[in-house]
Design a protein around this motif. Structure first.
Motif, mmCIF file in Angstrom:
data_model
loop_
_atom_site.group_PDB
_atom_site.id
_atom_site.type_symbol
_atom_site.label_atom_id
_atom_site.label_comp_id
_atom_site.label_asym_id
_atom_site.label_seq_id
_atom_site.Cartn_x
_atom_site.Cartn_y
_atom_site.Cartn_z
ATOM 1 N N THR A 87 0.829 -1.211 0.000
ATOM 2 C CA THR A 87 0.000 0.000 0.000
ATOM 3 C C THR A 87 0.854 1.249 0.000
ATOM 4 O O THR A 87 0.581 2.207 -0.744
ATOM 5 N N LEU A 88 1.883 1.256 0.829
ATOM 6 C CA LEU A 88 2.755 2.428 0.901
ATOM 7 C C LEU A 88 3.458 2.676 -0.430
ATOM 8 O O LEU A 88 3.710 3.822 -0.809
ATOM 9 N N GLY A 89 3.781 1.607 -1.156
ATOM 10 C CA GLY A 89 4.468 1.757 -2.433
ATOM 11 C C GLY A 89 3.552 1.951 -3.619
ATOM 12 O O GLY A 89 4.028 2.154 -4.744
ATOM 13 N N ASP A 90 2.230 1.901 -3.404
ATOM 14 C CA ASP A 90 1.300 2.045 -4.532
ATOM 15 C C ASP A 90 1.339 3.458 -5.096
ATOM 16 O O ASP A 90 1.373 4.449 -4.351
ATOM 17 N N PHE A 91 1.334 3.525 -6.416
ATOM 18 C CA PHE A 91 1.303 4.825 -7.082
ATOM 19 C C PHE A 91 0.070 4.992 -7.961
ATOM 20 O O PHE A 91 -0.563 6.044 -7.964
ATOM 21 N N GLY A 92 -0.296 3.940 -8.709
ATOM 22 C CA GLY A 92 -1.365 4.067 -9.683
ATOM 23 C C GLY A 92 -2.691 4.472 -9.074
ATOM 24 O O GLY A 92 -3.372 5.376 -9.583
ATOM 25 N N THR A 93 -3.088 3.832 -7.981
ATOM 26 C CA THR A 93 -4.395 4.106 -7.383
ATOM 27 C C THR A 93 -4.461 5.502 -6.779
ATOM 28 O O THR A 93 -5.411 6.258 -7.034
ATOM 29 N N VAL A 94 -3.467 5.859 -5.969
ATOM 30 C CA VAL A 94 -3.496 7.171 -5.308
ATOM 31 C C VAL A 94 -3.330 8.294 -6.317
ATOM 32 O O VAL A 94 -3.882 9.384 -6.145
ATOM 33 N N PHE A 95 -2.587 8.054 -7.382
ATOM 34 C CA PHE A 95 -2.438 9.067 -8.424
ATOM 35 C C PHE A 95 -3.772 9.289 -9.134
ATOM 36 O O PHE A 95 -4.165 10.430 -9.407
ATOM 37 N N TYR A 96 -4.471 8.205 -9.431
ATOM 38 C CA TYR A 96 -5.754 8.325 -10.117
ATOM 39 C C TYR A 96 -6.794 9.010 -9.233
ATOM 40 O O TYR A 96 -7.613 9.810 -9.719
ATOM 41 N N PHE A 97 -6.775 8.732 -7.934
ATOM 42 C CA PHE A 97 -7.721 9.351 -7.009
ATOM 43 C C PHE A 97 -7.255 10.720 -6.519
ATOM 44 O O PHE A 97 -7.944 11.354 -5.725
ATOM 45 N N ALA A 98 -6.076 11.168 -6.976
ATOM 46 C CA ALA A 98 -5.519 12.471 -6.596
ATOM 47 C C ALA A 98 -5.354 12.590 -5.084
ATOM 48 O O ALA A 98 -5.689 13.615 -4.480
ATOM 49 N N ILE A 99 -4.830 11.534 -4.475
ATOM 50 C CA ILE A 99 -4.551 11.539 -3.038
ATOM 51 C C ILE A 99 -3.047 11.720 -2.847
ATOM 52 O O ILE A 99 -2.267 10.850 -3.243
ATOM 53 N N PRO A 100 -2.606 12.819 -2.272
ATOM 54 C CA PRO A 100 -1.166 13.033 -2.097
ATOM 55 C C PRO A 100 -0.587 12.135 -1.012
ATOM 56 O O PRO A 100 -0.990 12.207 0.149
ATOM 57 N N THR A 101 0.329 11.265 -1.385
ATOM 58 C CA THR A 101 1.032 10.399 -0.445
ATOM 59 C C THR A 101 2.535 10.570 -0.660
ATOM 60 O O THR A 101 2.967 11.334 -1.538
ATOM 61 N N LEU A 102 3.318 9.857 0.117
ATOM 62 C CA LEU A 102 4.765 9.941 -0.037
ATOM 63 C C LEU A 102 5.211 9.447 -1.416
ATOM 64 O O LEU A 102 6.171 9.970 -1.998
ATOM 65 N N THR A 103 4.515 8.448 -1.958
ATOM 66 C CA THR A 103 4.871 7.936 -3.282
ATOM 67 C C THR A 103 4.636 8.984 -4.353
ATOM 68 O O THR A 103 5.492 9.207 -5.217
ATOM 69 N N THR A 104 3.478 9.630 -4.331
ATOM 70 C CA THR A 104 3.217 10.690 -5.315
ATOM 71 C C THR A 104 4.129 11.890 -5.081
ATOM 72 O O THR A 104 4.463 12.609 -6.028
ATOM 73 N N ALA A 105 4.532 12.104 -3.818
ATOM 74 C CA ALA A 105 5.447 13.209 -3.527
ATOM 75 C C ALA A 105 6.797 12.995 -4.210
ATOM 76 O O ALA A 105 7.393 13.935 -4.761
ATOM 77 N N ILE A 106 7.299 11.758 -4.176
ATOM 78 C CA ILE A 106 8.555 11.451 -4.866
ATOM 79 C C ILE A 106 8.422 11.688 -6.360
ATOM 80 O O ILE A 106 9.278 12.314 -7.001
ATOM 81 N N TYR A 107 7.338 11.214 -6.923
ATOM 82 C CA TYR A 107 7.093 11.357 -8.362
ATOM 83 C C TYR A 107 6.996 12.833 -8.755
ATOM 84 O O TYR A 107 7.622 13.270 -9.729
ATOM 85 N N ASP A 108 6.238 13.608 -7.990
ATOM 86 C CA ASP A 108 6.053 15.026 -8.315
ATOM 87 C C ASP A 108 7.330 15.825 -8.087
ATOM 88 O O ASP A 108 7.655 16.735 -8.865
ATOM 89 N N THR A 109 8.052 15.514 -7.017
ATOM 90 C CA THR A 109 9.273 16.266 -6.708
ATOM 91 C C THR A 109 10.333 16.073 -7.778
ATOM 92 O O THR A 109 11.039 17.022 -8.151
#
Length: 545
Positions: free
Chosen positions: A208-230
């Protein structure tokens, strides 16, 4: 001569260890060397929300996964009913469906313009969203639900195996002491089940912590999306590395908690102990468990699969294009190479541990398995740092020699992608070969040496033929996981190079999954293979006992 060989073996072993720990060392170095200005700014603005969202996402997903898995595991391991043998297989299959596919499909069903809300408005004559309340699927709770649908089989598989291995003697002893069925469950069954539940929860938490596809699609900012965006949004690799360190810290916390929770537990159940007997379904709540489990299978597997099949049929001409074959070829190319390389590395490490007793061989095997616990996004950042440095050094060398530049040989080619796959999935090749190797008695190699064969000859003529099944299993597992890998592929793929996973995710992000339903089905079919293999392995263990 022997000393030279031993020195060479130790050198190669250290080189492989360096290869596997390279991403983590690079992240640590980059995080320490980098300025804290960007991280401080993120901390005062959005990073706190990223941490909180990540913790809430992990907690919610684990709790819902437990709610899904434990009743189903208890049902199929304790009761005999019509369809039980089929149900225990089907409950494992949701692992083959990537969570971001389920996220898109259930959003299509449950959103305001979706089928479910349209049906409710038609029945109750509601005119707008102000006339009723309906939970939003595009939320943190919705993401927890979707991820739990895909990840609960981790807890289900481990819990079911533990329940099947529990001795009937314990239950009978409790009955003799006057314990009721409820007391037996809470005081005997559940405590013995805790280690398996803890391991399953740790796996769900890390996935769950490493998931990117689901949280990105739901626009939920997590540490994984933070790495991707940064990294891709702001081009700040150092800040991305610092966030990656925090993710590694959280994963380490999950592992430590899991091990601490069962540090004093010791459980021995071997000898002349009787396994439990299946009971018939009698009460209404037992029948309810059967309905609950079948409904879970429908929601987690059949609903997404049937919807994809429907779209694949109606949008076949849009999906059956030259690009589909190009992306399939790309996926096959990198997956095959990664599988072969990981097998070669695993065979070498096991060979030197078996014959040369190299001082670092055991550590090499452990470190080769470390990459599977590292999220794909973190691993990608860890590889970008040394590979980019290698490209700069190569460019300086060609410039000094007066040669034309070769471009981004390491970080801008499929070399980076293959390297990520090898590090990420070598745990599977190491584990499969180790399982097969442990079944070969040392007397075989002693007999070969007595007949005058060298270590390499014994390995080639005795061990290798006996390891073929384990090697084929490892090849298949690494190949399949490489085909499905999304996080690392999004960050490390070369320009104009898509795999089936990135192709499907791109259409999902653009709200056009129906046009990529065919490659999505291919990914699901490929993903079913390791799930079926794992389930068969567990069932075979039960039969032998």
């Amino acid at each position: 001569m022997f000393k030279i060989k031993t020195t060479a073996v130790n050198f190669l072993t250290l080189a492989l260890i360096g290869f596997f720990v390279m991403p983590i060392v690079a992240i640590l170095y980059q995080a320490i060397q980098g300025s804290l200005a960007s991280l401080t700014h993120l901390w005062h603005t959005v990073l706190t929300d990223y941490f909180i969202n990540s913790l809430l996402l992990v907690t919610g997903t684990v709790l819902i996964s437990l709610l899904f898995a434990l009743p189903a595991a208890y049902l199929v391991s304790r009761y005999q009913f019509k369809g039980q043998s089929v149900l225990q297989w089907l409950l494992c299959l949701p692992l083959a469906i990537p969570a971001y596919l389920s996220a898109y499909l259930y959003t299509d069903f449950l959103d305001y313009p979706g089928v479910v809300q349209q049906w409710l408005r038609a029945i109750f004559s509601w005119q707008s969203i102000h006339d009723y309340w309906f939970p939003s699927i595009r939320s943190l709770g919705g993401a927890c639900f979707i991820l739990a649908l895909s990840l609960y089989p981790y807890i289900f598989l481990l819990s079911r195996l533990a329940l099947m291995e529990q001795s009937e003697n314990l239950t009978q002893s409790a009955k003799l002491l006057g314990a009721s069925p409820r007391q037996i469950f809470w005081r005997v069954t559940l405590p013995l089940l805790r280690p398996s539940i803890a391991v399953g929860c740790a796996l769900v938490a890390m996935e769950t912590l490493g998931d990117f596809g689901t949280v990105f699609y739901f626009a939920i900012p997590t540490l994984t999306t933070a790495i991707y965006d940064t990294w891709l949004g702001f081009g700040d690799l150092q800040a991305a590395a610092q966030i990656a360190i925090s993710m590694l810290f959280l994963i380490s916390v999950f592992i430590v908690i899991e091990r601490y929770a069962r540090r004093k537990q010791k459980h021995y159940q071997r000898g002349c102990e009787a396994l439990h007997q299946y009971q018939p379904i009698k009460t209404w709540w037992e029948k309810g468990l059967v309905v609950y489990s079948w409904l879970l299978v429908m929601l987690a597997f059949f609903v997404p699969l049937f919807q994809l099949i429907y779209w694949a049929y109606h949008y076949f001409s849009e999906a059956w294009t030259d690009n589909f074959f190009v992306y399939t070829k790309n996926s096959l190319l990198v997956a095959v190479i990664a599988a072969l390389v990981s097998i070669l590395f695993a065979l070498f490490l096991h060979f030197i541990r078996r014959f040369y007793q190299a001082i670092y061989a055991k550590q090499g095997l452990h470190l080769a398995s470390l990459g599977y616990a590292v999220p794909g996004t973190v691993l990608a950042i860890g590889l970008l740092i040394p590979l980019t440095f290698a490209d700069h050094q190569l460019h300086s060398l060609t410039d000094w020699l007066g040669l034309p530049s070769f471009g981004l040989v390491f970080s801008g080619s499929i070399f980076a992608l293959i390297t990520a796959y090898v590090i990420r999935f070598s745990a599977m090749s190491v584990g499969s070969i180790e399982t097969a190797l442990n079944k070969i008695p040392p007397s075989f190699e002693m007999a070969g040496k007595t007949l005058g064969h060298s270590n390499l000859s014994v390995w080639r003529k005795i061990h290798f033929p006996l390891l073929r099944k384990g090697i084929l299993t490892a090849l298949l597992l690494v190949f399949i996981e490489s085909m499905k890998e999304l996080n690392a592929s999004l960050l490390l793929r070369p320009f104009n190079f898509d795999t089936l996973a990135t192709h499907v995710f791109t259409y999902t992000s653009d709200e056009q999954l129906e046009r990529a339903a065919l490659p999505a089905i291919v990914l699901i079919i490929v993903g079913l293979i390791p799930v079926i293999m794992l389930t068969r392995s567990l069932l075979a263990t039960r039969i032998k006992e």
